[in-house]
Design a protein around this motif. Structure first.
Motif, PDB file in Angstrom:
ATOM      1  N   TRP B 267      16.325  20.811  74.783  1.00 42.50           N
ATOM      2  CA  TRP B 267      16.571  22.290  75.433  1.00 42.50           C
ATOM      3  C   TRP B 267      15.490  23.232  74.892  1.00 42.50           C
ATOM      4  CZ3 TRP B 267      18.565  26.876  74.396  1.00 42.50           C
ATOM      5  CH2 TRP B 267      19.402  26.905  73.251  1.00 42.50           C
ATOM      6  N   GLN B 268      15.586  23.184  73.280  1.00 42.32           N
ATOM      7  CA  GLN B 268      15.075  24.312  72.508  1.00 42.32           C
ATOM      8  C   GLN B 268      13.831  24.028  72.380  1.00 42.32           C
ATOM      9  OE1 GLN B 268      17.887  26.003  69.507  1.00 42.32           O
ATOM     10  NE2 GLN B 268      18.512  23.918  69.362  1.00 42.32           N
ATOM     11  N   SER B 269      12.900  24.990  71.874  1.00 39.54           N
ATOM     12  CA  SER B 269      11.586  25.124  71.664  1.00 39.54           C
ATOM     13  C   SER B 269      11.553  24.609  70.136  1.00 39.54           C
ATOM     14  CB  SER B 269      11.188  26.579  71.640  1.00 39.54           C
ATOM     15  OG  SER B 269      11.357  27.159  70.591  1.00 39.54           O
ATOM     16  N   HIS B 270      12.510  24.634  69.599  1.00 41.87           N
ATOM     17  CA  HIS B 270      12.581  24.202  68.225  1.00 41.87           C
ATOM     18  C   HIS B 270      13.851  23.834  67.934  1.00 41.87           C
ATOM     19  CE1 HIS B 270       8.943  26.300  67.860  1.00 41.87           C
ATOM     20  NE2 HIS B 270       8.277  25.686  67.018  1.00 41.87           N
ATOM     21  N   SER B 271      14.148  22.730  67.079  1.00 43.25           N
ATOM     22  CA  SER B 271      15.499  22.370  66.693  1.00 43.25           C
ATOM     23  C   SER B 271      15.549  21.761  65.440  1.00 43.25           C
ATOM     24  CB  SER B 271      16.302  21.279  67.647  1.00 43.25           C
ATOM     25  OG  SER B 271      16.021  19.990  67.633  1.00 43.25           O
ATOM     26  N   TYR B 272      16.575  21.921  64.705  1.00 37.32           N
ATOM     27  CA  TYR B 272      16.785  21.068  63.407  1.00 37.32           C
ATOM     28  C   TYR B 272      15.597  21.663  62.311  1.00 37.32           C
ATOM     29  CZ  TYR B 272      20.081  17.506  65.024  1.00 37.32           C
ATOM     30  OH  TYR B 272      20.962  16.553  65.682  1.00 37.32           O
ATOM     31  N   PRO B 273      15.625  23.017  62.254  1.00 37.65           N
ATOM     32  CA  PRO B 273      16.415  23.978  62.623  1.00 37.65           C
ATOM     33  C   PRO B 273      16.115  24.577  63.960  1.00 37.65           C
ATOM     34  CG  PRO B 273      14.804  24.712  61.060  1.00 37.65           C
ATOM     35  CD  PRO B 273      14.654  23.354  61.228  1.00 37.65           C
ATOM     36  N   ASN B 274      16.731  25.596  64.283  1.00 36.08           N
ATOM     37  CA  ASN B 274      17.032  25.908  65.716  1.00 36.08           C
ATOM     38  C   ASN B 274      16.242  27.185  66.091  1.00 36.08           C
ATOM     39  OD1 ASN B 274      19.210  24.087  66.975  1.00 36.08           O
ATOM     40  ND2 ASN B 274      19.689  24.524  64.818  1.00 36.08           N
ATOM     41  N   SER B 275      15.657  27.610  67.334  1.00 34.98           N
ATOM     42  CA  SER B 275      15.205  28.634  67.649  1.00 34.98           C
ATOM     43  C   SER B 275      16.027  29.336  68.614  1.00 34.98           C
ATOM     44  CB  SER B 275      13.942  28.385  68.700  1.00 34.98           C
ATOM     45  OG  SER B 275      14.157  27.615  69.787  1.00 34.98           O
ATOM     46  N   PHE B 276      17.015  28.539  69.223  1.00 38.68           N
ATOM     47  CA  PHE B 276      18.106  29.096  70.256  1.00 38.68           C
ATOM     48  C   PHE B 276      17.565  29.542  71.490  1.00 38.68           C
ATOM     49  CE2 PHE B 276      20.050  29.878  65.968  1.00 38.68           C
ATOM     50  CZ  PHE B 276      20.742  28.974  65.903  1.00 38.68           C
ATOM     51  N   VAL B 277      16.131  29.346  71.708  1.00 37.65           N
ATOM     52  CA  VAL B 277      15.529  29.628  72.830  1.00 37.65           C
ATOM     53  C   VAL B 277      15.074  28.466  73.868  1.00 37.65           C
ATOM     54  CG1 VAL B 277      14.997  32.114  72.101  1.00 37.65           C
ATOM     55  CG2 VAL B 277      13.295  30.087  71.963  1.00 37.65           C
ATOM     56  N   TRP B 278      14.877  28.548  75.022  1.00 35.64           N
ATOM     57  CA  TRP B 278      14.391  27.503  75.977  1.00 35.64           C
ATOM     58  C   TRP B 278      13.123  26.865  75.554  1.00 35.64           C
ATOM     59  CZ3 TRP B 278      18.237  25.065  79.161  1.00 35.64           C
ATOM     60  CH2 TRP B 278      19.287  26.074  79.343  1.00 35.64           C
ATOM     61  N   ASP B 279      12.966  25.631  75.665  1.00 31.24           N
ATOM     62  CA  ASP B 279      11.659  25.216  75.674  1.00 31.24           C
ATOM     63  C   ASP B 279      10.893  25.349  76.949  1.00 31.24           C
ATOM     64  OD1 ASP B 279       9.460  23.250  74.063  1.00 31.24           O
ATOM     65  OD2 ASP B 279       9.549  22.483  76.009  1.00 31.24           O
ATOM     66  N   SER B 280       9.761  26.280  76.890  1.00 29.24           N
ATOM     67  CA  SER B 280       9.145  26.676  78.014  1.00 29.24           C
ATOM     68  C   SER B 280       8.543  25.441  79.034  1.00 29.24           C
ATOM     69  CB  SER B 280       8.091  27.750  77.704  1.00 29.24           C
ATOM     70  OG  SER B 280       7.068  27.192  76.940  1.00 29.24           O
ATOM     71  N   THR B 281       8.206  24.325  78.150  1.00 31.08           N
ATOM     72  CA  THR B 281       7.644  23.232  78.774  1.00 31.08           C
ATOM     73  C   THR B 281       8.522  22.239  79.606  1.00 31.08           C
ATOM     74  OG1 THR B 281       6.201  22.834  76.893  1.00 31.08           O
ATOM     75  CG2 THR B 281       5.981  21.201  78.417  1.00 31.08           C
ATOM     76  N   LEU B 302      25.486  23.699  76.002  1.00 30.65           N
ATOM     77  CA  LEU B 302      24.115  23.426  75.046  1.00 30.65           C
ATOM     78  C   LEU B 302      24.294  22.998  73.694  1.00 30.65           C
ATOM     79  CD1 LEU B 302      22.074  26.481  76.044  1.00 30.65           C
ATOM     80  CD2 LEU B 302      22.052  24.323  76.969  1.00 30.65           C
ATOM     81  N   TRP B 303      23.724  21.950  73.328  1.00 34.74           N
ATOM     82  CA  TRP B 303      23.812  21.541  71.910  1.00 34.74           C
ATOM     83  C   TRP B 303      23.029  22.494  70.978  1.00 34.74           C
ATOM     84  CZ3 TRP B 303      20.363  21.271  68.034  1.00 34.74           C
ATOM     85  CH2 TRP B 303      20.629  20.593  66.580  1.00 34.74           C
ATOM     86  N   ILE B 304      23.631  22.782  69.799  1.00 37.09           N
ATOM     87  CA  ILE B 304      23.067  23.610  68.940  1.00 37.09           C
ATOM     88  C   ILE B 304      23.638  23.266  67.471  1.00 37.09           C
ATOM     89  CG2 ILE B 304      22.714  25.789  70.135  1.00 37.09           C
ATOM     90  CD1 ILE B 304      25.160  26.616  68.141  1.00 37.09           C
ATOM     91  N   ASN B 305      22.970  23.749  66.452  1.00 37.09           N
ATOM     92  CA  ASN B 305      23.649  23.834  65.121  1.00 37.09           C
ATOM     93  C   ASN B 305      23.308  25.205  64.771  1.00 37.09           C
ATOM     94  OD1 ASN B 305      21.289  23.475  63.314  1.00 37.09           O
ATOM     95  ND2 ASN B 305      21.395  21.426  63.640  1.00 37.09           N
ATOM     96  N   PRO B 306      24.055  25.766  63.779  1.00 37.64           N
ATOM     97  CA  PRO B 306      23.919  27.237  63.415  1.00 37.64           C
ATOM     98  C   PRO B 306      22.648  27.529  62.749  1.00 37.64           C
ATOM     99  CG  PRO B 306      26.214  26.640  62.982  1.00 37.64           C
ATOM    100  CD  PRO B 306      25.256  25.179  63.149  1.00 37.64           C
ATOM    101  N   TYR B 307      21.802  26.507  62.347  1.00 39.19           N
ATOM    102  CA  TYR B 307      20.668  26.820  61.113  1.00 39.19           C
ATOM    103  C   TYR B 307      19.621  27.321  61.889  1.00 39.19           C
ATOM    104  CZ  TYR B 307      24.698  24.281  59.545  1.00 39.19           C
ATOM    105  OH  TYR B 307      25.936  23.949  59.092  1.00 39.19           O
ATOM    106  N   VAL B 308      19.257  28.371  61.471  1.00 40.30           N
ATOM    107  CA  VAL B 308      18.067  29.204  62.199  1.00 40.30           C
ATOM    108  C   VAL B 308      16.789  28.971  61.859  1.00 40.30           C
ATOM    109  CG1 VAL B 308      18.359  31.245  60.968  1.00 40.30           C
ATOM    110  CG2 VAL B 308      17.445  31.498  63.288  1.00 40.30           C
ATOM    111  N   SER B 309      15.910  28.650  62.852  1.00 43.69           N
ATOM    112  CA  SER B 309      14.280  28.332  62.646  1.00 43.69           C
ATOM    113  C   SER B 309      13.609  29.684  62.491  1.00 43.69           C
ATOM    114  CB  SER B 309      13.828  27.594  63.804  1.00 43.69           C
ATOM    115  OG  SER B 309      12.527  27.578  63.912  1.00 43.69           O
ATOM    116  N   SER B 310      12.481  29.464  61.860  1.00 46.99           N
ATOM    117  CA  SER B 310      11.513  30.779  61.499  1.00 46.99           C
ATOM    118  C   SER B 310      10.760  30.899  63.082  1.00 46.99           C
ATOM    119  CB  SER B 310      10.448  30.603  60.570  1.00 46.99           C
ATOM    120  OG  SER B 310       9.435  29.239  61.082  1.00 46.99           O
TER     121      SER B 310
END
Lengths: 715, 715
Positions: B267-281, B302-310
């Protein structure tokens, strides 16, 4: 030996304020050729090397020569945090790591995490093992030893810095197929739960040279008495003297070799905890019993654990020197105190050594955790329970070795707990884990840990498994059948009894080769059993193969690393590739150069991976090009001190070669005072291009070999 | 509430000089009815209870009433040694211990050793688990909590003192058949690697009452929204909004219930690490997507882990509040710092909560060790990596719960790391271990740890296994199919698809019973899933059966303890005895009193061990005498806030009985402000001795149940 400046700072002090902490560079002091030391913070008073009382073999270290400090370690740092000491050693791309103690599942250690803790091995390479030696070896030619008796946590290339110079790029698991569950890490990180520690660095042109320096710095490897390299059988626990003598006679009658017998707990009047005195019912005359064994050239080994029973004659006297907690309700002596050591020495000397006992099996100094003292225990020396746990087995080895050493008599025993500083101690590690495949991996990993390991055989579900186990046992540091609980005999599985006999006999014939191999351990620091990664010309890509995502078995699609852990070298020439029950074929990785079948002399391959289908009768053994294998005719017992044998020298290959055969009296420490010989065995081509063997026997009357016959196996 | 003296010394200071140390008695201060606290040394600033910001439910504690301090603990002592804090709590003969976190292999913990360490469970009950809660419960009616975020080592009745008053007699293994590998130990010993700690004691007439006091002291158990007790399906990781809506429609079309869907990393634009924002596609209009789900009465997680992407919008701002090390190259926020918490709250509120996201699945806050930060990491709050590790999952639960709470909206999510203080947090623990049998044991042990656990189903090798797994899932705190990697549907195994449907429907029908069971957790502290050892009338001898010596499998002839870990209670009445793949029969231990078959109402047994052969279609469930089971007609989704249902009340047994049914709005926190009803359901005998059911529906217009029909199952 060259004198080093008393404090030789290789690198100027470096202070980093990154990472919310003060990271300080190590101050390395060179202490021997290719060996450096650094003291970080306030180091513990008790350390493994101090307990082992190591005496560096400076002759051997000098022979290896000077080397510059490994520049790869120049950016190593340490710091203090939360009462702990943190260490960081950099890693390079493609660098492989070995060591971190006796492991059973993996040889390569990069990418693993361990908390080094003396304990019975329990199925995971997580640091809990019999010899969690805090020493690792890099494929790039250096080794790091942390001389601490603490539960050290090691992150062997797993931590990834936020702002490191090698931090890999971020990936997106949603879109990038090559997303990696374990991103690249550029350092070994360690947590030592103490205010400081000693760190040693060993240099080397190859991983083998690093191991050699470590072993030599620790005093050189142990050189067992020759009888220790024969075959040993441990008898059922409640056997009487007569039953043991009968068993010995049966070995002889059936033609199975035997060099020493093991007596299990029943030799004592009380065990678990121990009286340390003979049971008068089962052993009314232990001195006569031992003499009867000696007349047959059979040595003896007594099982014990160190925990003392109230029925022991030393119980009352040793009480003030024991800890607050018990093991099987037995008191736990604090061997850091001289009176405890003396009480044991006096009792053991009188009861055992003086009447001819040749060694000990020291059980349960590792743990199983559940029955050892908890870490809340207190000891009268004031040393913490954690540290006592880490050094207990090592200390017992050192102590008993000293007793035999005073009698100028070598021993060779078994132990279940060890640590750094152990190479020179005459003990082989064993356990109850009993996984044949993992036992072989332990043979490989032992070579990076300065310990010896035996894949002892106890019993098996099938005759096939029995034969396979007995075959590997015969190519290990101690060829042992441990029948304490099952009463298994080598011939118990009748359909493979002759094959078992053959490999046991082969073991006996290989004595000159094996003994020289151990002499290399002692004088040169080369381990007798060697992981393939210690062999020159061996290279195996550790590139991870990508793995399939599987929600239940591998949810992170973890890659599987190539790791050669099911084959090993015995000495310079023999590559052993065991088979396991259920297998009829296997792959063998042959290092560069020609390799020959041990049994036929035929070329097996060169620098390649071969697939073999060896049949049941023989364990696959391959010999390196130029392999000179000195053997003797089969004898039921290891030859006694004065007995002489002809040499049967096998040669494998087509090129000229030479090798040095070692010999000494085989039983005393006189070799430490120069009483030994190295004899050069030469294979040369004559004018016709034919290979011929030659040697000049030393003039030493104590030399054990008479004439030599040469057999050129490769035609 | 009664006021307690500010410092109430129950016992005078006791100094012991035995054991080479100074052992000091605890100073217990009563802090609530039946709850005491002691501060030992200098306690850490950060503790699990502080992180969870527990708000003790004093009403519930007062209802349980005052009790004297457990005299069995009066001789507990503590001391300092080697920079650590040592604790000792006495044990009695026959006393059983439970707890010490979420364990997967054993319910009874006496005789075990653990180092409590938040980590992925990896096959051994050694303390490394998702919720290594430092809390144990005694069968004699008390509990001990060590409120420390350290790696605590617990010897739960293994250490044997040399000179203790209960030290057992020494044995001789050579001659005594009853020699025991684990001699009697009379204490729980703990090592806390810190200068001090807080210790809490909870009293209770029964183990259940101890658990209740612990849960109530921690704020009472969580009360999920009603939709949380329906069925949830987690969709494949790269599913688009349309694919998910199709999947939801398929559930409906096929008649399988569904209450909320889980969105995995895609569901995220980036994960492992995470953007926490929706993937627009994949999710061009997340707000519309969530609205479409809502119209079908389907919530989202929503699945997440707390580690944040650039690539996350908060990346730059959160950087100063992240640690030195990364997880999958993502930065690790230090949630002990308010700015980090605020950045997450703002982003998550805007991106998720404000458009209707109902909850989170918080992955990888436990470890697998290999990819979490190493313990050498530093965090900007100055709190050590060890402590951050121990509380990270707990802290994330608390933080997210707060966001929903501010919206007066309950959430119910998934998490993989927890610790003490968690009962009131709306999260269920899950993992990747996937051993069905051990998953059931975890259901049992969760009841002593103040956590919830789901034995989620992912896929199976056979349809039999699939059905068995889905059956247990439907009797757990979260009935979940996690198809993130496999895309399994409830109907994927066609030959059991109808049976799977049946148990999923039964789950939905049981909502009134389940919701009341969770209300008991909240108001009374009774866990919804209960180990048998928490049930009154259950007694099972934990006497060890003697085991056979076996040199390879059991060299110490370790006795095997009886441990009932494959059956459990759901609430007051339902005893669930799952079957596992390959089994056609099993034993069920029925506590005292009559027990009836859930499906037929027939008497199954009373206070006895029965053997059952239940067939494949149903999971064996037994109902206690007097069992009143309120159900509703099947619906595809959990009823919405205003929707009303008739009650179908099943009754099991032949005696008069009554039970209180709980209800509230099912979604908000208004119940915390008194907006709830308890409705008494009565079963009485009429003049003819016939059982009849009666109830008076509360006048609350928000009450969700209309008329009731009673079904007397036992005839």
């Amino acid at each position: 030996m060259k004198r080093y400046p008393s404090l030789f700072f290789l690198f100027s002090l470096l202070i980093s304020t990154s990472g919310f902490g003060q990271q300080t560079a190590f101050q390395w002091q060179q202490i021997a050729p290719g060996v450096w030391k650094s003291v970080v913070g306030s180091s513990d008073g008790i350390t493994p090397l101090a307990v082992a009382e190591i005496k560096p073999r400076l002759d051997g270290l000098q022979k290896l020569g000077e080397m510059p400090f490994p520049s790869l370690l120049s950016e190593s740092v340490h710091e203090k945090a939360d009462g702990k000491t943190l260490l960081r050693f950099p890693l390079q791309k493609g660098e492989q790591l070995f060591g971190l103690g006796l492991n059973f599942k993996s040889v390569q250690q990069r990418g693993t995490i361990k908390t080094l803790h003396v304990d019975h091995y329990n199925g995971k390479d997580n640091g809990r093992t019999h010899a969690p030696v805090p020493f690792y070896v890099s494929s790039l030619g250096y080794g790091v030893l942390v001389n601490s008796a603490r539960y050290i946590t090691v992150y062997a290339g797993t931590g990834v810095l936020a702002e490191g110079s090698n931090t890999p790029p971020e990936m997106n698991r949603n879109s990038q197929r090559n997303w990696n569950a374990q991103p690249y890490s550029d350092a070994v990180d360690m947590v030592i739960p103490a205010a400081g520690t000693e760190v040693y660095v060993f240099a080397g042109r190859t991983p083998m040279e690093v191991v050699q320096r470590y072993n030599l710095y620790c005093g050189g490897g142990t050189l067992p008495p020759k009888w220790g390299l024969g075959f040993t059988h441990r008898t059922p626990t409640l056997f009487t003297d007569k039953q043991i003598l009968n068993e010995v006679a049966e070995f002889e009658a059936k033609g199975y070799p035997l060099s020493f017998v093991g007596l299990e707990p029943g030799w004592q009047s009380h065990s678990y905890p121990n009286s340390f005195v003979w049971d008068s019912t089962r052993f009314p005359h232990p001195d006569q019993f031992l003499k009867q064994l000696a007349t047959k050239n059979i040595r003896s080994n007594l099982w014990i654990n160190p925990y003392v029973s109230s029925h022991s004659p030393i119980f009352k006297d040793v009480l003030p020197y024991t800890g607050t907690h018990t093991v099987w309700v037995g008191r736990v002596p604090d061997f850091n105190l001289a009176p405890a050591r003396k009480l044991y020495k006096d009792l053991f000397s009188k009861q055992h050594l003086s009447i001819g006992v040749s060694g000990y099996k020291v059980d349960e100094v590792d743990g199983y955790d559940n029955w050892l003292w908890p870490d809340v225990a207190k000891f009268p020396s004031g040393i913490g329970a954690e540290q006592i746990r880490q050094i207990y087995g090592l200390q017992f080895q050192k102590m008993t070795d000293g007793w035999f050493r005073e009698m100028n008599q070598r021993t060779y025993g078994l132990v279940r707990g060890s640590n750094a500083g152990s190479p020179s101690l005459p003990y082989v590690i064993y356990n109850d884990y009993y996984d044949h495949r993992d036992f072989i991996t332990a043979l490989c990993t032992s070579s990076f840990a300065g310990v010896l390991w035996t894949p002892e055989a106890r019993t098996s579900k099938t005759s096939e498994e029995w034969l396979r186990r007995m075959q590997t046992v015969c190519f290990s540091p101690m060829a042992m059948l441990n029948a304490w609980a099952d009463g298994t005999k080598p011939w118990s599985f009748s359909d493979v009894a002759e094959d078992v006999k053959a490999v046991m006999r082969l073991r006996m014939q290989l004595l000159p080769y094996l003994y020289t191999t151990f002499a290399q351990y002692h004088f040169e620091g080369k381990p007798p059993i060697r992981a393939m990664n210690l062999v020159e010309g061996f290279s195996f890509d550790d590139k991870a193969t990508t793995a399939q995502l599987n929600s239940t078995d591998n949810p992170y699609a973890m890659a599987v690393k190539q790791d050669i852990k099911d084959q090993f070298m015995v000495g310079d020439y023999l590559l052993v590739a065991p088979l396991f029950a259920g297998e009829t074929s296997r792959k063998v990785v042959l290092p560069s150069g020609n390799w020959y079948d041990f049994y036929t002399g035929k070329l097996a391959g060169k620098g390649e991976v071969i697939e073999i289908k060896p049949g049941l009768a023989n364990i696959p053994v391959f010999v390196k090009e130029g392999g000179i294998i000195p053997m003797i005719p089969f004898q039921l017992h290891t030859p006694t001190g004065t007995e002489k044998s002809p040499l049967q020298i096998r040669y494998y290959g087509t090129t000229e070669a030479s090798w040095n055969l070692y010999d000494d009296d085989g039983t005393t420490f006189d070799y430490e005072r120069g009483k030994y010989t190295w004899t050069r065995l030469d294979v040369k081509k004559d004018k016709k291009g034919q290979l011929t063997g030659s040697w000049i026997a030393p003039k030493d009357p104590a030399f054990h070999y008479t004439n030599a016959t040469w057999e050129f196996m490769t035609r």
